[in-house]
Design a protein around this motif. Structure first.
Motif, PDB file in Angstrom:
ATOM      1  N   ASN A 124       0.817  -1.211   0.000  1.00 62.00           N
ATOM      2  CA  ASN A 124       0.000   0.000   0.000  1.00 62.00           C
ATOM      3  C   ASN A 124       0.853   1.264   0.000  1.00 62.00           C
ATOM      4  OD1 ASN A 124      -2.394  -1.419  -0.074  1.00 62.00           O
ATOM      5  ND2 ASN A 124      -2.712  -1.363   2.132  1.00 62.00           N
ATOM      6  N   VAL A 125       2.051   1.197   0.609  1.00 66.49           N
ATOM      7  CA  VAL A 125       2.963   2.346   0.563  1.00 66.49           C
ATOM      8  C   VAL A 125       3.342   2.641  -0.885  1.00 66.49           C
ATOM      9  CG1 VAL A 125       5.234   3.219   1.262  1.00 66.49           C
ATOM     10  CG2 VAL A 125       3.837   1.925   2.896  1.00 66.49           C
ATOM     11  N   LEU A 126       3.657   1.599  -1.643  1.00 66.03           N
ATOM     12  CA  LEU A 126       3.985   1.788  -3.055  1.00 66.03           C
ATOM     13  C   LEU A 126       2.774   2.299  -3.828  1.00 66.03           C
ATOM     14  CD1 LEU A 126       5.789   1.633  -5.504  1.00 66.03           C
ATOM     15  CD2 LEU A 126       5.402  -0.852  -5.589  1.00 66.03           C
ATOM     16  N   LYS A 127       1.603   1.744  -3.565  1.00 66.41           N
ATOM     17  CA  LYS A 127       0.393   2.219  -4.241  1.00 66.41           C
ATOM     18  C   LYS A 127       0.139   3.695  -3.949  1.00 66.41           C
ATOM     19  CE  LYS A 127      -2.422  -1.966  -4.759  1.00 66.41           C
ATOM     20  NZ  LYS A 127      -3.744  -2.551  -4.490  1.00 66.41           N
ATOM     21  N   ARG A 128       0.413   4.118  -2.731  1.00 68.01           N
ATOM     22  CA  ARG A 128       0.224   5.522  -2.356  1.00 68.01           C
ATOM     23  C   ARG A 128       1.089   6.435  -3.227  1.00 68.01           C
ATOM     24  NH1 ARG A 128      -0.819   8.338   2.782  1.00 68.01           N
ATOM     25  NH2 ARG A 128       0.323  10.312   2.815  1.00 68.01           N
ATOM     26  N   VAL A 129       2.353   6.052  -3.419  1.00 70.04           N
ATOM     27  CA  VAL A 129       3.258   6.854  -4.249  1.00 70.04           C
ATOM     28  C   VAL A 129       2.800   6.850  -5.703  1.00 70.04           C
ATOM     29  CG1 VAL A 129       5.633   7.060  -5.091  1.00 70.04           C
ATOM     30  CG2 VAL A 129       5.200   6.489  -2.684  1.00 70.04           C
ATOM     31  N   LEU A 130       2.387   5.698  -6.208  1.00 68.44           N
ATOM     32  CA  LEU A 130       1.933   5.610  -7.598  1.00 68.44           C
ATOM     33  C   LEU A 130       0.671   6.445  -7.814  1.00 68.44           C
ATOM     34  CD1 LEU A 130       2.566   1.823  -8.361  1.00 68.44           C
ATOM     35  CD2 LEU A 130       4.032   3.789  -8.839  1.00 68.44           C
ATOM     36  N   ASP A 131      -0.188   6.520  -6.811  1.00 68.19           N
ATOM     37  CA  ASP A 131      -1.387   7.364  -6.914  1.00 68.19           C
ATOM     38  C   ASP A 131      -1.014   8.834  -7.056  1.00 68.19           C
ATOM     39  OD1 ASP A 131      -3.138   5.254  -6.809  1.00 68.19           O
ATOM     40  OD2 ASP A 131      -3.588   5.449  -4.672  1.00 68.19           O
ATOM     41  N   LEU A 132       0.041   9.260  -6.361  1.00 66.88           N
ATOM     42  CA  LEU A 132       0.482  10.649  -6.478  1.00 66.88           C
ATOM     43  C   LEU A 132       0.946  10.951  -7.900  1.00 66.88           C
ATOM     44  CD1 LEU A 132       2.450  11.036  -3.108  1.00 66.88           C
ATOM     45  CD2 LEU A 132       0.239  12.038  -3.693  1.00 66.88           C
ATOM     46  N   TYR A 133       1.682  10.019  -8.493  1.00 62.58           N
ATOM     47  CA  TYR A 133       2.089  10.178  -9.893  1.00 62.58           C
ATOM     48  C   TYR A 133       0.857  10.239 -10.800  1.00 62.58           C
ATOM     49  CZ  TYR A 133       7.183   9.488  -9.488  1.00 62.58           C
ATOM     50  OH  TYR A 133       8.526   9.641  -9.228  1.00 62.58           O
ATOM     51  N   SER A 134      -0.076   9.339 -10.565  1.00 60.76           N
ATOM     52  CA  SER A 134      -1.260   9.243 -11.416  1.00 60.76           C
ATOM     53  C   SER A 134      -2.062  10.547 -11.413  1.00 60.76           C
ATOM     54  CB  SER A 134      -2.135   8.075 -10.956  1.00 60.76           C
ATOM     55  OG  SER A 134      -3.286   7.958 -11.754  1.00 60.76           O
ATOM     56  N   LYS A 135      -2.153  11.180 -10.261  1.00 57.23           N
ATOM     57  CA  LYS A 135      -2.905  12.428 -10.158  1.00 57.23           C
ATOM     58  C   LYS A 135      -2.271  13.552 -10.978  1.00 57.23           C
ATOM     59  CE  LYS A 135      -4.868  11.335  -5.639  1.00 57.23           C
ATOM     60  NZ  LYS A 135      -4.814  11.575  -4.165  1.00 57.23           N
ATOM     61  N   ARG A 136      -0.977  13.410 -11.288  1.00 55.57           N
ATOM     62  CA  ARG A 136      -0.283  14.393 -12.115  1.00 55.57           C
ATOM     63  C   ARG A 136      -0.273  13.995 -13.598  1.00 55.57           C
ATOM     64  NH1 ARG A 136       1.846  19.111  -9.279  1.00 55.57           N
ATOM     65  NH2 ARG A 136       1.735  18.522  -7.068  1.00 55.57           N
ATOM     66  N   GLY A 137      -0.906  12.854 -13.904  1.00 52.68           N
ATOM     67  CA  GLY A 137      -0.906  12.386 -15.285  1.00 52.68           C
ATOM     68  C   GLY A 137       0.361  11.651 -15.667  1.00 52.68           C
ATOM     69  N   TRP A 138       1.065  11.132 -14.678  1.00 53.34           N
ATOM     70  CA  TRP A 138       2.332  10.434 -14.907  1.00 53.34           C
ATOM     71  C   TRP A 138       2.216   8.962 -14.507  1.00 53.34           C
ATOM     72  CZ3 TRP A 138       4.901  14.570 -11.385  1.00 53.34           C
ATOM     73  CH2 TRP A 138       5.042  15.781 -12.108  1.00 53.34           C
ATOM     74  N   LYS A 139       3.054   8.148 -15.109  1.00 52.36           N
ATOM     75  CA  LYS A 139       3.141   6.731 -14.741  1.00 52.36           C
ATOM     76  C   LYS A 139       4.606   6.305 -14.757  1.00 52.36           C
ATOM     77  CE  LYS A 139       1.630   2.064 -15.921  1.00 52.36           C
ATOM     78  NZ  LYS A 139       0.845   1.211 -16.848  1.00 52.36           N
ATOM     79  N   VAL A 272       6.391   8.061 -17.817  1.00 49.56           N
ATOM     80  CA  VAL A 272       5.677   8.362 -19.058  1.00 49.56           C
ATOM     81  C   VAL A 272       4.412   9.150 -18.742  1.00 49.56           C
ATOM     82  CG1 VAL A 272       6.597   6.311 -20.222  1.00 49.56           C
ATOM     83  CG2 VAL A 272       4.381   6.179 -19.051  1.00 49.56           C
ATOM     84  N   ASP A 273       3.918   9.870 -19.763  1.00 49.91           N
ATOM     85  CA  ASP A 273       2.679  10.622 -19.579  1.00 49.91           C
ATOM     86  C   ASP A 273       1.482   9.773 -20.007  1.00 49.91           C
ATOM     87  OD1 ASP A 273       2.632  10.667 -22.369  1.00 49.91           O
ATOM     88  OD2 ASP A 273       3.297  12.759 -22.519  1.00 49.91           O
ATOM     89  N   VAL A 274       0.303  10.379 -20.060  1.00 51.68           N
ATOM     90  CA  VAL A 274      -0.919   9.627 -20.367  1.00 51.68           C
ATOM     91  C   VAL A 274      -0.889   9.035 -21.777  1.00 51.68           C
ATOM     92  CG1 VAL A 274      -2.384  10.859 -18.734  1.00 51.68           C
ATOM     93  CG2 VAL A 274      -2.058  11.797 -21.037  1.00 51.68           C
ATOM     94  N   LYS A 275      -0.058   9.597 -22.655  1.00 51.89           N
ATOM     95  CA  LYS A 275       0.051   9.074 -24.022  1.00 51.89           C
ATOM     96  C   LYS A 275       1.172   8.048 -24.150  1.00 51.89           C
ATOM     97  CE  LYS A 275      -1.782  13.280 -26.185  1.00 51.89           C
ATOM     98  NZ  LYS A 275      -1.499  14.387 -27.155  1.00 51.89           N
ATOM     99  N   GLY A 276       1.851   7.763 -23.035  1.00 56.35           N
ATOM    100  CA  GLY A 276       2.934   6.787 -23.064  1.00 56.35           C
ATOM    101  C   GLY A 276       4.275   7.361 -23.470  1.00 56.35           C
TER     102      GLY A 276
END
Length: 456
Positions: A124-139, A272-276
């Protein structure tokens, strides 16, 4: 077996179907990664398992040191040992090919009884960080390198660890990096690793001989960070089981032998951004501002998360040995293996930052989360990096902490990092690591008995 239960088995991945064949599925292991990164959970007959079922474990399994000692912390009603909820993530379902009977293992997500993600759970710690990226449109995209040693079975902890005997009947030789002969020396173990990995659908990029005697490196593919953390979690268990099947040990200690190199888990990172599109490269192929900001954040904040990258006293022995290829700095440079942050040669589409300071003894979920958190803070705060290193870097102004105690002091003081990783998790992790360090300080080592017993 009911039709309901049959249907979920039929929907398991192709690799598992090939492993199962005409056999009956006998057992299911519902597992989680603990603070260390080892698997805990429950095993049950297959007829007792359903994907929509919930299972329970006491939260106190997160209150233990590596030795199994429980730690008193400032947690309200800590010793009620309330249950936490395990929810199987069926996308992680793979075989346990070393088991005598057909067995499935599934990683579970952890929740409170109220249905909220358990904040202290490493996944869940890793998921928390990935969610922060996702909110910025990043992966983020990562590729881990898994280093480990094969050793002779070490049944007496007071005895030094030794390399195993290979197919020639001789001990493995060190300083044979990239030697195909050295890889072939332990061919039976590596073949078993390949067989187990295939049965689980785990993807290996390359296998090489590293610099130590009996030291192997397995490189994984570039992919989603959570998926790759799951893969490392599975691979560690797979490698241990493959070694045991062939009469040797596999160890993920950072520094198992005094005069041999340590073992790392280098992580290649890009975003990567939303377009990869890789945001580390501009449209003309040149390095972008985001690329430099990711490096700047890594330089500023990685110093604070060293306890997540080097979690034990032994971890720092990897850094402190001279001439052992482990960077002790957070400088960056192009194709420079003396820097903690290396920029591999690549095309613009694959531009990435390799974090070379992470030890393989770290929990993969926490190490990847910490490394990406530092890059994230650099991106958000637009932190400029120091100038790139163009020469060898062995000593510099910004050296990594020399030991776990000083590393924990930095970790405890960095409130920005704690916000990203989660305050509850960071406090619990710090308490556990301080307790482990205190426990270690009470130990009397073989070196002390050897040199002080009759000479002091």
């Amino acid at each position: 077996m009911s039709r309901h239960r049959t249907s979920w088995i039929e929907n398991l991945p192709e690799a598992f179907q090939e492993y199962l064949g005409d056999r009956r599925l006998e057992e299911v292991e519902a597992i989680i990664p603990d603070i260390v990164g080892m698997s805990r959970g429950k095993a049950m007959p297959s007829h007792k398992f359903r994907p929509d079922e919930t299972f329970f474990l006491p939260i106190s399994l997160f209150y233990q040191t590596i030795s199994g000692e429980y730690v008193d912390m400032e947690i309200e009603d800590q010793w009620l040992e309330r249950d936490i909820v395990l929810r199987p993530d069926m996308s992680t379902a793979v075989a346990a090919p070393w088991a005598e009977d057909a067995t499935l293992q599934v990683i579970c997500d952890l929740e409170t009884r109220e249905g909220a993600p358990l904040p202290i759970a490493p996944r869940n710690v890793l998921k928390r960080v990935l969610d922060l990226y996702s909110k910025r449109g990043w992966k983020p995209v990562v590729a881990p390198e898994v280093e480990f040693y094969l050793t002779k079975p070490n049944t007496d902890p007071n005895e030094p660890i030794e390399p195993p005997l290979g197919r020639t009947g001789r001990k493995g030789a060190s300083r044979q990096a990239y030697s195909m002969v050295a890889v072939d020396e332990y061919g039976e173990v590596i073949d078993t690793i390949y067989d187990y990995a295939e049965a689980q659908g785990l993807q290996i990029d390359t296998v090489i001989q590293e610099g130590g005697a009996g030291q192997i490196e397995i490189n994984l593919m570039h992919d989603d960070p959570l998926k790759q953390a799951d893969q490392v979690f599975y691979f560690k268990r797979t490698i241990r089981e493959a070694a045991l099947k062939n009469g040797v040990f596999a160890t993920f200690m950072a520094k198992p032998m005094r005069d041999e190199p340590g073992s790392a888990m280098h992580i290649h990172q890009s975003v990567v951004d939303v377009k990869g599109k890789n945001i580390f490269s501009d449209s003309d192929g040149s390095p972008s501002a985001a690329f430099h900001h990711f490096i700047g954040g890594s330089q500023k904040y990685l110093m604070s998360v060293v306890p997540l990258l080097a979690p034990y006293v032994n971890s720092f022995r990897r850094f402190n040995a001279e001439g052992m290829s482990a960077p002790t700095n957070l400088e960056w440079g192009s194709d420079n293996r003396t820097t903690g942050l290396r920029i591999p040669n690549s095309k613009p589409i694959a531009r990435r930052v390799e974090n070379r300071v992470i030890g393989i003894d770290s929990n993969p979920y926490l190490a990847i989360a910490a490394s990406l958190a530092c890059g994230y803070l650099g991106l958000v705060n637009k932190i400029a990096p120091r100038p790139a290193a163009v020469h060898e870097v062995f000593e510099c102004e910004h050296q990594l902490p020399e030991g776990l105690a000083s590393a924990l002091d930095l970790f405890d003081e960095d409130h920005e990092v704690r916000e990203v990783l989660g305050k509850d998790f960071c406090q619990l992790y710090s308490d556990i690591k301080h307790a482990e360090h205190d426990e270690y300080k009470r130990e009397i080592s073989p070196w002390e008995r050897q040199h002080l017993l009759l000479n002091a």
